[in-house]
Structures are given as structure tokens and as C-alpha cells.
Write a protein that holds these residues in place. Structure first.
Motif, PDB file in Angstrom:
ATOM      1  N   LYS A 121       0.846  -1.205   0.000  1.00 55.85           N
ATOM      2  CA  LYS A 121       0.000   0.000   0.000  1.00 55.85           C
ATOM      3  C   LYS A 121       0.873   1.243   0.000  1.00 55.85           C
ATOM      4  O   LYS A 121       1.800   1.358   0.806  1.00 55.85           O
ATOM      5  CB  LYS A 121      -0.903  -0.011   1.245  1.00 55.85           C
ATOM      6  CG  LYS A 121      -1.785   1.219   1.367  1.00 55.85           C
ATOM      7  CD  LYS A 121      -2.754   1.108   2.541  1.00 55.85           C
ATOM      8  CE  LYS A 121      -2.059   1.219   3.880  1.00 55.85           C
ATOM      9  NZ  LYS A 121      -3.030   1.305   4.999  1.00 55.85           N
ATOM     10  N   THR A 123      -0.772   4.404  -0.142  1.00 57.51           N
ATOM     11  CA  THR A 123      -1.606   5.433   0.473  1.00 57.51           C
ATOM     12  C   THR A 123      -2.910   4.799   0.947  1.00 57.51           C
ATOM     13  O   THR A 123      -3.279   3.714   0.495  1.00 57.51           O
ATOM     14  CB  THR A 123      -1.914   6.574  -0.531  1.00 57.51           C
ATOM     15  OG1 THR A 123      -2.581   7.648   0.142  1.00 57.51           O
ATOM     16  CG2 THR A 123      -2.787   6.086  -1.661  1.00 57.51           C
ATOM     17  N   ASP A 124      -3.578   5.461   1.870  1.00 58.55           N
ATOM     18  CA  ASP A 124      -4.862   4.958   2.357  1.00 58.55           C
ATOM     19  C   ASP A 124      -5.972   5.247   1.345  1.00 58.55           C
ATOM     20  O   ASP A 124      -5.887   6.184   0.540  1.00 58.55           O
ATOM     21  CB  ASP A 124      -5.223   5.614   3.692  1.00 58.55           C
ATOM     22  CG  ASP A 124      -4.301   5.181   4.830  1.00 58.55           C
ATOM     23  OD1 ASP A 124      -3.858   4.017   4.804  1.00 58.55           O
ATOM     24  OD2 ASP A 124      -4.030   6.004   5.717  1.00 58.55           O
ATOM     25  N   LEU A 125      -7.018   4.433   1.396  1.00 57.17           N
ATOM     26  CA  LEU A 125      -8.200   4.656   0.575  1.00 57.17           C
ATOM     27  C   LEU A 125      -9.361   5.089   1.453  1.00 57.17           C
ATOM     28  O   LEU A 125      -9.498   4.630   2.588  1.00 57.17           O
ATOM     29  CB  LEU A 125      -8.587   3.372  -0.182  1.00 57.17           C
ATOM     30  CG  LEU A 125      -7.554   2.807  -1.150  1.00 57.17           C
ATOM     31  CD1 LEU A 125      -8.125   1.574  -1.861  1.00 57.17           C
ATOM     32  CD2 LEU A 125      -7.105   3.848  -2.180  1.00 57.17           C
ATOM     33  N   ASP A 126     -10.194   5.970   0.926  1.00 61.24           N
ATOM     34  CA  ASP A 126     -11.349   6.494   1.654  1.00 61.24           C
ATOM     35  C   ASP A 126     -12.548   5.568   1.443  1.00 61.24           C
ATOM     36  O   ASP A 126     -13.017   5.418   0.308  1.00 61.24           O
ATOM     37  CB  ASP A 126     -11.668   7.905   1.143  1.00 61.24           C
ATOM     38  CG  ASP A 126     -12.835   8.544   1.879  1.00 61.24           C
ATOM     39  OD1 ASP A 126     -13.364   7.911   2.822  1.00 61.24           O
ATOM     40  OD2 ASP A 126     -13.219   9.663   1.498  1.00 61.24           O
ATOM     41  N   VAL A 159      -5.474  -4.502   4.846  1.00 58.57           N
ATOM     42  CA  VAL A 159      -4.630  -3.463   4.240  1.00 58.57           C
ATOM     43  C   VAL A 159      -5.464  -2.244   3.872  1.00 58.57           C
ATOM     44  O   VAL A 159      -5.053  -1.095   4.083  1.00 58.57           O
ATOM     45  CB  VAL A 159      -3.896  -4.020   3.004  1.00 58.57           C
ATOM     46  CG1 VAL A 159      -3.110  -2.912   2.301  1.00 58.57           C
ATOM     47  CG2 VAL A 159      -2.960  -5.156   3.400  1.00 58.57           C
ATOM     48  N   PHE A 160      -6.668  -2.502   3.326  1.00 60.59           N
ATOM     49  CA  PHE A 160      -7.593  -1.426   2.956  1.00 60.59           C
ATOM     50  C   PHE A 160      -8.925  -1.647   3.675  1.00 60.59           C
ATOM     51  O   PHE A 160      -9.889  -2.137   3.079  1.00 60.59           O
ATOM     52  CB  PHE A 160      -7.806  -1.394   1.440  1.00 60.59           C
ATOM     53  CG  PHE A 160      -6.565  -1.093   0.650  1.00 60.59           C
ATOM     54  CD1 PHE A 160      -5.987   0.168   0.683  1.00 60.59           C
ATOM     55  CD2 PHE A 160      -5.971  -2.079  -0.131  1.00 60.59           C
ATOM     56  CE1 PHE A 160      -4.839   0.448  -0.037  1.00 60.59           C
ATOM     57  CE2 PHE A 160      -4.832  -1.811  -0.866  1.00 60.59           C
ATOM     58  CZ  PHE A 160      -4.258  -0.545  -0.813  1.00 60.59           C
ATOM     59  N   THR A 313      -1.381   5.701  -6.010  1.00 61.64           N
ATOM     60  CA  THR A 313      -2.199   6.788  -5.473  1.00 61.64           C
ATOM     61  C   THR A 313      -3.420   7.011  -6.366  1.00 61.64           C
ATOM     62  O   THR A 313      -3.297   7.059  -7.592  1.00 61.64           O
ATOM     63  CB  THR A 313      -1.377   8.084  -5.399  1.00 61.64           C
ATOM     64  OG1 THR A 313      -0.224   7.857  -4.583  1.00 61.64           O
ATOM     65  CG2 THR A 313      -2.204   9.217  -4.802  1.00 61.64           C
TER      66      THR A 313
END
Length: 360
Positions: A121, A123-126, A159-160, A313
Motif C-alpha cells: 500500500k 496510500t490509504d483509501l477512503d 490493508v484497505f 495513489t
């Protein structure tokens, strides 16, 4: 003294039988291996068998039962069920306990650890947003994409968190008895526009994973170049604009080299035949070499080579239900640029700097 001699002999035997050995040039796996490695190889064997053979074998069995036995009613009932259930592949596959059970099976943990496959990963996902992941490259069987996104083998839900992931595959995979059941159980769906629209039209936390290059990519093989069929593939961009879904490039480093694929020159008769078959059935009949259950020189099982699936990203997309050609082209170019940047950034970490990326 005899005990020490026995201990020494036992140690020598373990050393001898823990090494690979050759007969007539064929390298065989060690006789003594940890049970975990045996289970990993078995899990990949089961996976490859289901993908290549289960559909054909089950179809033949059900047809034989229908025509030649007194159990014809079982086949008739199942074929009726397939007709009634045909839209499930356009609705995100199975849900609830069936999806959870199938995706979290220990089989997939062993499968992922075989290569191993690791999900990276960046970046984080919304969870309030929906996403379309582009998966590259296809390789022969998209092993990395399958392990990372179609199962919980690589812990994609951890992870997400908050994301529900659906891998989209060829509609033909849902035409075969039994084969369709395990694929639907994973929450997989058809790669049709209707299917992608259905998932992306739901509010928040939905991920559609599309192997954009498809079977065509498996015919482009090189030791120093990875070719991605992408420049004319714009349908996923239109879907992202229509639903306002964020586009995310992903790259599976190592995917292109888990099999040895025989290259076929463009314009040759065998390449033309491959292209014809691919256009008819959607599958490219490439000549490939892997390993076997107990030897390393030939077979259908992929080689043990690490695959790192790097998720890039998100590209922000404004919802446009009827996008113009210029808007599609602009977003498509942004996606290609982001994918190339992702490759250049992480190739030095997870790939090989001598291998170049080519978009075709």
C-alpha cells in the motif's frame, strides 16, 4: 559411540534428502521438505487445475449424466440453476457468508505464500469513495492480482479496511458448471460494462479490479521489457467518469516472470493463429513452461518467484455521466502517466532496473 554414529548418519541423511536431485537432466524437488512448502505447492496445483480443467471436466460429467445415466435429473436441475442464477456474475458475485468463507479459505494463504505474493500500500483509501483498480501486467494467469485482490490470502481487507473488492474476469468463466461456483464465491464478477456499473453505482467502499491488458498481454514476452496493452483501452476510463470512481493504477512486480512463455514474432503464422483464437474465445493460446509438483523443469505450475502487488495513489475523477472524447483522452493520459511513475518508482525496489516498461 553408537548413539553418536546414529545421530551423525541421521544428520547426513537429512542433508542429502533436503537437497534437490537430478535424473537425466530433470531436477527433482527434495524428498524431505517442510509440510508448509508441500501445502503451498498443492494449493497452487489445485488453483491451476480449477482454472484450466475443472470447467471442461465438469461440463463433460454433467452432459454424460444427462444423456447416459439415470441421474439425468441432477444435471437438469443444475443447468436450470445456472440459468436462474446467470445474473449473479453481473451483480458482484456471491455475498455474505459464502463470500467470506470462500475468500478466507486457508487454501489461499498457502497459495499466496507459495510465490510469495505481497500487497504493498502506498496510500490509504477512503471508504466513502468507490475505486477502479487497473491491474498490470496480465502475465499468463494474473497470479498476483488473484492472490492479492480475489482472495484474503494477502489480507486485502486489513490493508484497505472498509473496502469491498471485486475482481472482474471474462464472462466465459461463468458458463461452466462448478467452475462458476468457486469464482462467484470469491465475489468475482464479469468484466462487462453492466457488471462494473452495478458495483460502482453502489455508495462508497466498492473496488472493481480490472486486468486492463487482458489475454493479449500474455503474447508479449521479453527478458528485458514488459509490454502493457493500454493505449487503446479506454473503456475503464469511461466507466470511472460515468460513476465518479477514483482510478488507481496497480502493478504486480514479478508477475511477468513466473512462467517461461515462448515468444512468437508478430506477423508469424503461429502469432496470427493465437490472435484469431483470442478474438474468438477471449483466451490467448500461448506456449508456456512452468514446473511440476515434484520437479522443476516442466509443467503447468508457476515458478516460485516473489510477486509484489503495489497499489498506487488514486487519481481524482469528477463524475461526468456523458463524457466527451477529450475528457476521456485527458483522464486516460493521466492514468498512463501515473502508471509509468508507479513503475519507475517501485521497479528499483521490487523489480529489475534492467527491465523497461512499454505501453502499446
Amino acid at each position: 559411540e553408537s548413539r553418536e554414529k546414529l545421530t551423525r548418519m541421521t544428520a547426513e541423511m537429512k542433508t542429502t534428502y533436503s537437497r534437490s536431485w537430478k535424473v537425466l537432466g530433470v531436477e527433482f524437488a527434495p524428498i524431505i521438505l517442510p509440510i508448509e512448502r508441500r501445502l503451498q505447492t498443492l494449493s497452487v496445483f489445485i488453483w491451476i487445475w480449477m482454472i484450466i480443467f475443472l470447467g471442461t471436466v465438469s461440463t463433460c460429467v454433467f452432459l454424460y449424466m444427462l444423456i447416459c445415466t439415470r441421474f439425468w435429473w441432477i444435471s437438469l436441475a443444475y443447468f436450470t440453476w445456472m440459468i436462474v442464477d446467470r445474473k449473479t456474475s453481473e451483480r458482484g458475485g456471491r455475498t455474505g457468508a459464502i463470500r467470506q468463507f470462500t475468500r478466507t479459505s486457508s487454501l489461499w494463504k498457502h497459495y499466496v505464500n507459495y510465490f510469495p505474493i505481497r500487497l504493498v500500500k502506498t496510500t490509504d483509501l477512503d471508504p466513502e469513495q468507490n475505486y477502479i483498480f487497473g491491474s498490470h501486467p496480465h502475465g499468463l494467469l494474473a497470479s498476483g492480482c488473484f492472490g492479492a485482490f480475489a482472495t484474503e490470502g494477502a489480507d486485502v481487507s486489513n490493508v484497505f479496511p472498509g473496502m469491498e473488492v471485486h475482481v472482474h474476469t471474462l464472462a466465459v468463466n461463468f458458463w461452466f458448471p462448478l467452475n462458476r461456483e468457486w469464482i462467484l464465491g470469491l465475489g468475482a464478477a464479469s468484466a462487462s460494462r453492466e457488471s462494473i456499473s452495478y458495483i460502482q453505482s453502489h455508495k462508497g467502499g466498492k473496488v472493481s479490479v480490472i486486468v486492463i491488458g487482458g489475454a493479449a498481454e500474455s503474447m508479449y514476452t521479453s527478458d528485458n521489457e514488459i509490454s502493457l496493452v493500454l493505449k487503446k483501452r479506454k473503456g475503464f476510463v469511461k466507466m470511472a467518469l460515468k460513476h465518479g470512481s477514483q482510478l488507481v493504477p496497480t502493478f504486480s512486480f514479478g508477475e511477468a516472470h513466473v512462467y517461461n512463455i515462448l515468444p512468437t514474432p508478430i506477423g508469424s503464422w503461429i502469432r496470427n493463429l493465437q490472435e484469431y483464437v483470442r478474438h474468438v474465445v477471449g483466451i490467448a493460446p500461448v506456449i508456456f513452461f512452468g514446473r511440476g509438483m515434484f520437479q522443476y523443469n516442466m509443467g503447468m505450475i508457476p515458478h516460485r518467484k516473489p510477486i509484489h502487488v503495489v497499489v498506487g495513489t488514486p487519481i481524482q475523477v469528477k463524475k461526468t455521466e456523458n463524457p466527451t472524447a477529450a475528457e476521456v483522452e485527458e483522464l486516460h493520459q493521466k492514468y498512463m502517466d501515473a502508471l509509468v511513475d508507479l513503475y519507475n518508482t517501485y521497479n528499483k525496489i521490487y523489480g529489475d532496473e534492467n527491465i523497461k516498461l512499454k505501453l502499446i
